[in-house]
Design a protein around this motif. Structure first.
Motif, short mmCIF file in Angstrom:
data_model
loop_
_atom_site.label_atom_id
_atom_site.label_comp_id
_atom_site.label_asym_id
_atom_site.label_seq_id
_atom_site.Cartn_x
_atom_site.Cartn_y
_atom_site.Cartn_z
N ASP A 3 0.87 -1.18 0.00
CA ASP A 3 0.00 0.00 0.00
C ASP A 3 0.90 1.23 0.00
O ASP A 3 1.56 1.53 0.98
CB ASP A 3 -0.89 -0.03 1.24
CG ASP A 3 -1.86 1.11 1.33
OD1 ASP A 3 -1.65 2.14 0.65
OD2 ASP A 3 -2.83 1.00 2.10
N ASP A 4 0.93 1.94 -1.12
CA ASP A 4 1.82 3.10 -1.25
C ASP A 4 1.44 4.26 -0.34
O ASP A 4 2.23 5.18 -0.15
CB ASP A 4 1.85 3.59 -2.71
CG ASP A 4 2.52 2.58 -3.63
OD1 ASP A 4 3.32 1.76 -3.13
OD2 ASP A 4 2.23 2.61 -4.83
N SER A 5 0.23 4.24 0.22
CA SER A 5 -0.17 5.32 1.12
C SER A 5 0.40 5.13 2.52
O SER A 5 0.26 6.01 3.36
CB SER A 5 -1.69 5.44 1.17
OG SER A 5 -2.25 4.31 1.83
N GLU A 7 3.56 4.90 4.86
CA GLU A 7 5.00 5.20 4.94
C GLU A 7 5.56 4.61 6.22
O GLU A 7 4.88 4.57 7.24
CB GLU A 7 5.26 6.71 4.87
CG GLU A 7 4.83 7.48 6.09
CD GLU A 7 5.32 8.92 6.10
OE1 GLU A 7 6.34 9.23 5.45
OE2 GLU A 7 4.68 9.72 6.78
#
Length: 168
Positions: A3-5, A7
């Motif tokens: 999930d790139d959202s 961090e």
């Protein structure tokens, strides 16, 4: 698929308050799966003690660090990692390893690959720091955690047994 959202940030003392809620959730989970280990400390006492322990480890060894995974300002997972000296009177092994002291993923983030991403980052530090290995301890009743760690390549090394014939 990652999930790139989400961090994952690495830090030290500046991140110490981020895992507060996840630590308490982990404490509650541990109590739910292993109530025979006894009553748990109050929220305030448990977090005050754990936070102080993390702070002490950060102060005594600059190899200790936190990983915090978040989406925006919402903390989804965290790991506390610290170097430990590994010695044995039996085996001719003396080495400095990294210990995953805590790894906690919120229920809503489980299955997203965030735990595996954190393990991968920790393994990178093992290589970068020249550590001799990586270890983690889990409660025997935490079958989901054990299954996760085994999928990630961990295997039991020692088994800690408790005498259940006597109560304190």
């Amino acid at each position: 698929m990652a999930d790139d959202s989400i961090e994952i940030i690495r830090g030290g003392e500046e991140l110490l308050d981020a895992p507060h809620a996840l630590w308490l959730a982990l404490r509650d989970h541990h109590h739910a799966i292993a109530p025979e280990l006894g009553a748990v400390r109050s929220d305030e006492d448990a977090w005050t003690r754990r936070r102080a322990q993390y702070a002490a480890w950060l102060a005594e060894d600059n190899g200790a660090f936190l990983l915090v995974a978040r989406r925006g300002e919402h903390v989804l997972a965290y790991a506390f990692i610290r170097p430990v000296e590994r010695t044995s009177t039996t085996w001719a092994t003396e080495r400095r390893e990294l210990d995953i002291e805590t790894l906690s993923v919120s229920p809503e983030a489980r299955g997203t690959g965030i735990g595996a991403r954190m393990i991968a980052l920790i393994r990178e530090e093992v290589g970068r720091g020249g550590y001799g290995g990586l270890q983690v301890t889990a409660i025997a009743q935490n079958v989901d955690a054990l299954r996760f760690y085994e999928r990630e390549g961990f295997a039991p090394e020692f088994i800690h047994l408790r005498d259940t014939t006597r109560t304190p």
